[in-house]
Write a protein that holds these residues in place. Structure first.
Motif, PDB file in Angstrom:
ATOM      1  N   SER A  98       0.832  -1.203   0.000  1.00 22.24           N
ATOM      2  CA  SER A  98       0.000   0.000   0.000  1.00 22.24           C
ATOM      3  C   SER A  98       0.867   1.253   0.000  1.00 22.24           C
ATOM      4  N   TRP A  99       1.898   1.265   0.851  1.00 28.57           N
ATOM      5  CA  TRP A  99       2.794   2.429   0.947  1.00 28.57           C
ATOM      6  C   TRP A  99       3.492   2.680  -0.391  1.00 28.57           C
ATOM      7  N   LEU A 100       3.937   1.615  -1.041  1.00 27.59           N
ATOM      8  CA  LEU A 100       4.630   1.770  -2.316  1.00 27.59           C
ATOM      9  C   LEU A 100       3.677   2.275  -3.405  1.00 27.59           C
ATOM     10  N   ALA A 101       2.430   1.836  -3.381  1.00 24.83           N
ATOM     11  CA  ALA A 101       1.447   2.342  -4.344  1.00 24.83           C
ATOM     12  C   ALA A 101       1.163   3.820  -4.086  1.00 24.83           C
ATOM     13  N   MET A 102       1.084   4.202  -2.804  1.00 25.44           N
ATOM     14  CA  MET A 102       0.878   5.605  -2.453  1.00 25.44           C
ATOM     15  C   MET A 102       2.064   6.454  -2.911  1.00 25.44           C
ATOM     16  N   LYS A 103       3.262   5.894  -2.778  1.00 26.87           N
ATOM     17  CA  LYS A 103       4.461   6.616  -3.209  1.00 26.87           C
ATOM     18  C   LYS A 103       4.440   6.893  -4.702  1.00 26.87           C
ATOM     19  N   ARG A 104       3.801   6.035  -5.477  1.00 25.86           N
ATOM     20  CA  ARG A 104       3.716   6.250  -6.915  1.00 25.86           C
ATOM     21  C   ARG A 104       2.479   7.053  -7.297  1.00 25.86           C
ATOM     22  N   GLY A 105       1.857   7.711  -6.338  1.00 26.69           N
ATOM     23  CA  GLY A 105       0.805   8.671  -6.639  1.00 26.69           C
ATOM     24  C   GLY A 105      -0.607   8.158  -6.527  1.00 26.69           C
ATOM     25  N   CYS A 106      -0.811   6.882  -6.110  1.00 21.07           N
ATOM     26  CA  CYS A 106      -2.164   6.328  -6.025  1.00 21.07           C
ATOM     27  C   CYS A 106      -2.860   6.782  -4.743  1.00 21.07           C
ATOM     28  N   GLU A 107      -4.109   7.158  -4.881  1.00 24.94           N
ATOM     29  CA  GLU A 107      -4.953   7.455  -3.723  1.00 24.94           C
ATOM     30  C   GLU A 107      -5.585   6.139  -3.279  1.00 24.94           C
ATOM     31  N   VAL A 108      -5.069   5.581  -2.192  1.00 24.04           N
ATOM     32  CA  VAL A 108      -5.392   4.213  -1.804  1.00 24.04           C
ATOM     33  C   VAL A 108      -6.501   4.178  -0.755  1.00 24.04           C
ATOM     34  N   SER A 109      -7.481   3.288  -0.981  1.00 23.48           N
ATOM     35  CA  SER A 109      -8.449   2.919   0.046  1.00 23.48           C
ATOM     36  C   SER A 109      -8.150   1.484   0.466  1.00 23.48           C
ATOM     37  N   HIS A 110      -8.441   1.170   1.729  1.00 21.92           N
ATOM     38  CA  HIS A 110      -8.094  -0.138   2.266  1.00 21.92           C
ATOM     39  C   HIS A 110      -9.335  -1.007   2.485  1.00 21.92           C
ATOM     40  N   LEU A 111      -9.178  -2.283   2.190  1.00 22.61           N
ATOM     41  CA  LEU A 111     -10.220  -3.271   2.433  1.00 22.61           C
ATOM     42  C   LEU A 111      -9.618  -4.372   3.300  1.00 22.61           C
ATOM     43  N   HIS A 112     -10.219  -4.602   4.473  1.00 19.97           N
ATOM     44  CA  HIS A 112      -9.745  -5.667   5.369  1.00 19.97           C
ATOM     45  C   HIS A 112     -10.776  -6.780   5.413  1.00 19.97           C
ATOM     46  N   MET A 113     -10.327  -8.003   5.170  1.00 19.94           N
ATOM     47  CA  MET A 113     -11.199  -9.174   5.235  1.00 19.94           C
ATOM     48  C   MET A 113     -11.130  -9.732   6.655  1.00 19.94           C
ATOM     49  N   ASP A 114     -12.193  -9.518   7.410  1.00 22.33           N
ATOM     50  CA  ASP A 114     -12.217  -9.908   8.822  1.00 22.33           C
ATOM     51  C   ASP A 114     -12.535 -11.405   8.932  1.00 22.33           C
TER      52      ASP A 114
END
Length: 239
Positions: free
Chosen positions: A200-216
């Motif tokens: 996620s951090w690496l995708a954000m570093k390349r300019g992506c606006e990231v949303s997170h999905l957690h599978m509980d």
């Protein structure tokens, strides 16, 4: 936003960006606008009211508690490094005096030091001459020092720019990359492990606006999995 009238001796935060220079002018200016927006949002979220100036190749931020401001900006994607600077007149004597004052508060013999000079204009002293002029003044003001341009224990930087002279001795590394949100949106699975937050951090570093999905996984996943995933999300949200 433009800074208020410059005050000599004030502390400001200088922000450098890197690969944005490689873009065409329309794309570069668009990305710089996004970067300014992200810096402003990060500072507003932490209660800092600041003014901004964006001359060629730099962003300057003025506000109270510049050290705190610099630490926050150092977590903004697209920024290469950050420095808290003393802003003075763009004359050799003003830069010399500012550099000597800063060195007196930081340098103690015996110590190997170096002065790194840069200038935006091509008139007056060149960079090497300016560095020698400032370095000689520091050497005379603090007996017992030695000059080492290859492997110094202490580096002091002076810059001559159209907006004035800058003196500083710290460069806080930042993540670089592209401004967050410049490359669209992405959805990232986020677990309690290390792989997904790093991705996620690496995708954000390349300019992506990231949303997170957690599978509980409920009781099958373990008692602390959900809380750890939320903690991963919290840490990522600081960037």
């Amino acid at each position: 936003m433009i800074m208020a009238e410059r005050q000599d001796g004030e502390k400001i935060v200088m922000v450098r960006y890197g690969e944005l220079f490689l873009k065409s002018d329309p794309v570069k200016y668009h990305f710089i606008g996004i970067l300014l927006r992200n810096i402003r949002r990060a500072l507003e979220a932490t209660g800092h009211s600041c003014s901004f100036e964006s001359p060629r190749g730099r962003i300057f931020v003025a506000g109270e508690k510049p050290e705190e401001i610099a630490a926050i900006i150092a977590r903004v994607f697209g920024v290469v490094d950050v420095s808290v600077c003393i802003r003075v007149d763009a004359t050799p004597d003003a830069l010399r005096d500012g550099a000597v004052s800063l060195a007196l508060s930081r340098l103690h013999p015996p110590c190997r030091f170096a002065v790194r000079a840069r200038r935006q204009s091509k008139t007056g002293m060149n960079s090497q001459q300016l560095g020698e002029y400032v370095g000689s003044a520091i050497y005379d003001a603090i007996p017992g020092l030695s000059v080492d341009l290859t492997d110094p224990e202490y580096e002091l930087f002076v810059e001559v720019r159209d907006c004035g002279g800058l003196v500083y001795d710290t460069r806080i590394p930042a993540p670089g990359g592209l401004p967050w949100g410049s490359q669209g949106k992405a959805l990232c699975l986020l677990s309690s492990g290390i792989d997904s937050p790093v991705a996620s951090w690496l995708a954000m570093k390349r300019g992506c606006e990231v949303s997170h999905l957690h599978m509980d996984g409920g009781r099958w996943a373990g008692g602390d999995v959900r809380e750890t995933a939320i903690e991963n999300h919290r840490r990522l949200s600081l960037w």
